[in-house]
Design an enzyme around this catalytic site. Structure first.
Site, PDB file in Angstrom:
ATOM      1  N   ASP A 166       0.807  -1.217   0.000  1.00 19.14           N
ATOM      2  CA  ASP A 166       0.000   0.000   0.000  1.00 19.14           C
ATOM      3  C   ASP A 166       0.842   1.271   0.000  1.00 19.14           C
ATOM      4  O   ASP A 166       2.057   1.225   0.205  1.00 19.14           O
ATOM      5  CB  ASP A 166      -0.966  -0.002   1.202  1.00 19.14           C
ATOM      6  CG  ASP A 166      -0.340  -0.570   2.478  1.00 19.14           C
ATOM      7  OD1 ASP A 166       0.898  -0.607   2.568  1.00 19.14           O
ATOM      8  OD2 ASP A 166      -1.088  -0.960   3.379  1.00 19.14           O
ATOM      9  N   ASN A 195      -7.719  -3.196  14.440  1.00 21.26           N
ATOM     10  CA  ASN A 195      -9.111  -3.466  14.059  1.00 21.26           C
ATOM     11  C   ASN A 195      -9.205  -4.636  13.066  1.00 21.26           C
ATOM     12  O   ASN A 195     -10.257  -4.875  12.488  1.00 21.26           O
ATOM     13  CB  ASN A 195      -9.761  -2.206  13.459  1.00 21.26           C
ATOM     14  CG  ASN A 195      -9.080  -1.767  12.169  1.00 21.26           C
ATOM     15  OD1 ASN A 195      -8.125  -2.389  11.718  1.00 21.26           O
ATOM     16  ND2 ASN A 195      -9.581  -0.702  11.567  1.00 21.26           N
ATOM     17  N   HIS A 251      -7.457  -4.922  10.250  1.00 19.62           N
ATOM     18  CA  HIS A 251      -7.192  -4.626   8.836  1.00 19.62           C
ATOM     19  C   HIS A 251      -5.893  -5.287   8.358  1.00 19.62           C
ATOM     20  O   HIS A 251      -4.975  -5.530   9.129  1.00 19.62           O
ATOM     21  CB  HIS A 251      -7.202  -3.113   8.552  1.00 19.62           C
ATOM     22  CG  HIS A 251      -6.010  -2.349   9.049  1.00 19.62           C
ATOM     23  ND1 HIS A 251      -6.103  -1.160   9.719  1.00 19.62           N
ATOM     24  CD2 HIS A 251      -4.677  -2.592   8.952  1.00 19.62           C
ATOM     25  CE1 HIS A 251      -4.904  -0.711  10.011  1.00 19.62           C
ATOM     26  NE2 HIS A 251      -4.016  -1.562   9.558  1.00 19.62           N
ATOM     27  N   GLU A 254      -9.881  -2.261   5.255  1.00 16.61           N
ATOM     28  CA  GLU A 254     -10.490  -1.959   6.554  1.00 16.61           C
ATOM     29  C   GLU A 254     -11.751  -2.804   6.748  1.00 16.61           C
ATOM     30  O   GLU A 254     -12.320  -3.307   5.771  1.00 16.61           O
ATOM     31  CB  GLU A 254     -10.861  -0.467   6.605  1.00 16.61           C
ATOM     32  CG  GLU A 254      -9.683   0.478   6.446  1.00 16.61           C
ATOM     33  CD  GLU A 254      -8.854   0.626   7.721  1.00 16.61           C
ATOM     34  OE1 GLU A 254      -9.062  -0.141   8.684  1.00 16.61           O
ATOM     35  OE2 GLU A 254      -7.986   1.525   7.751  1.00 16.61           O
TER      36      GLU A 254
HETATM   37  C1  F6R Z   1       1.186  -1.532   6.089  1.00 11.00           C
HETATM   38  C2  F6R Z   1       0.086  -2.450   6.299  1.00 11.00           C
HETATM   39  C3  F6R Z   1      -0.746  -2.339   7.532  1.00 11.00           C
HETATM   40  C4  F6R Z   1       0.055  -2.708   8.783  1.00 11.00           C
HETATM   41  C5  F6R Z   1      -0.823  -2.612  10.022  1.00 11.00           C
HETATM   42  C6  F6R Z   1      -0.040  -2.867  11.286  1.00 11.00           C
HETATM   43  O1  F6R Z   1       1.798  -1.766   4.841  1.00 11.00           O
HETATM   44  O2  F6R Z   1      -0.161  -3.259   5.474  1.00 11.00           O
HETATM   45  O3  F6R Z   1      -1.850  -3.195   7.418  1.00 11.00           O
HETATM   46  O4  F6R Z   1       0.560  -4.002   8.657  1.00 11.00           O
HETATM   47  O5  F6R Z   1      -1.400  -1.337  10.113  1.00 11.00           O
HETATM   48  O6  F6R Z   1       0.850  -1.812  11.477  1.00 11.00           O
HETATM   49  P1  F6R Z   1       1.973  -1.879  12.585  1.00 11.00           P
HETATM   50  O7  F6R Z   1       2.921  -2.949  12.176  1.00 11.00           O
HETATM   51  O8  F6R Z   1       2.615  -0.523  12.551  1.00 11.00           O
HETATM   52  O9  F6R Z   1       1.295  -2.164  13.870  1.00 11.00           O
END
Ligand code: F6R
Length: 244
Positions: free
Chosen positions: A67, A136, A138, A143
């Site tokens: 992303d 959450n 995701h 989401e």
């Molecule tokens: C980022 C991504 C997000 C993260 C998620 C957890 O490329 O795909 O889904 O994996 O937000 O983020 P952290 O590792 O910062 O807790």
């Protein structure tokens, strides 16, 4: 689903990098699907060490990131392109032209999403997809919603995700409100899906994703349907899974 429960974040990173390192050695032209965020940082550090100290060779490896924020150029310090350069690509012997991140400055976001799906089709699929998970549930920026979105798409970030990502910006207002995210088809089409998570904050998302009903309200729950998934979590992130 194979679940590996380890003591802490450090062990999680070591185990994940071992699996990735083994693939890089056995398939030197492998395609890796990669995430950003805090969770993979230790894994990237360990892979960098393996590159320097153990001659782990990335010269023919290709990468596809999950992303990117809309509105940030690849040079912006908080862009995911910059994150990948600073934390991984600039420290290994990868050919940067083989690394792919959605273009957050694309004039036509819809076209950029189609270009990214064409890129995935060009590669066939990733050999390994590393993912983190949001509190959450995701995955990438998929989401919680009423339905899973298969294709790469424009996402409006939830309040929960904006709050979580605010720590990387000077203030909340600077956090972009939209992003381009790989869809669930791109993620699930990988040959080997590896989910990493650590800390109590992820315990609910891990429990629901691994043991709860498969529902788009918890995007991570879709991984239960993947034929080859390895979940690497520390004890804190596993702490609520006993209730399922
Ligand atoms: C980022 C991504 C997000 C993260 C998620 C957890 O490329 O795909 O889904 O994996 O937000 O983020 P952290 O590792 O910062 O807790």
């Amino acid at each position: 689903m194979k679940i590996l429960v380890v003591a802490d974040e450090n062990e999680m990173s070591v185990e994940a990098s071992r699996l990735i390192g083994a693939l890089v050695r056995t398939k030197p032209n492998a395609v890796l699907g990669l995430p950003t965020g805090s969770t993979p940082l230790g894994t990237y550090r360990e892979l960098i060490r393996m590159c320097y100290e153990e001659n782990l060779d990335f010269s023919r490896i290709h990468t596809i990131n999950l992303d990117e924020y809309v509105g940030l150029s690849g040079d912006h310090p908080q862009s995911y392109r910059a994150f990948m350069k600073n934390n991984f690509f600039d420290h290994i012997n990868i050919d940067q032209s083989n690394t792919h991140v959605p273009n957050g400055l694309a004039e036509n976001v819809e076209e950029e999403c189609r270009r990214y799906d064409d890129l995935l089709r060009h590669y066939g699929c990733t050999d390994l997809q590393l993912i983190g998970i949001g509190q959450n549930g995701h995955i990438a920026f998929n989401e919680p919603a009423d339905a899973f979105t298969p294709e790469t798409h424009l996402v409006t970030l939830t309040e929960s995700t904006i709050n979580a990502n605010q720590r990387f910006f000077d203030n909340r207002e600077e956090v972009p409100r939209t992003a381009i995210s790989m869809g669930m088809r791109g993620i699930m089409s990988t040959k080997h899906l590896i989910l990493i998570a650590s800390g109590e904050g992820k315990a609910d998302a891990v429990a629901k994703s691994c043991f709860g009903p498969v529902t788009p309200e918890v995007p991570g729950s879709l991984i239960q349907l993947h034929p080859c998934v390895t979940v690497i979590v520390d004890e804190a992130a596993m702490s609520l899974s006993g209730f399922y």
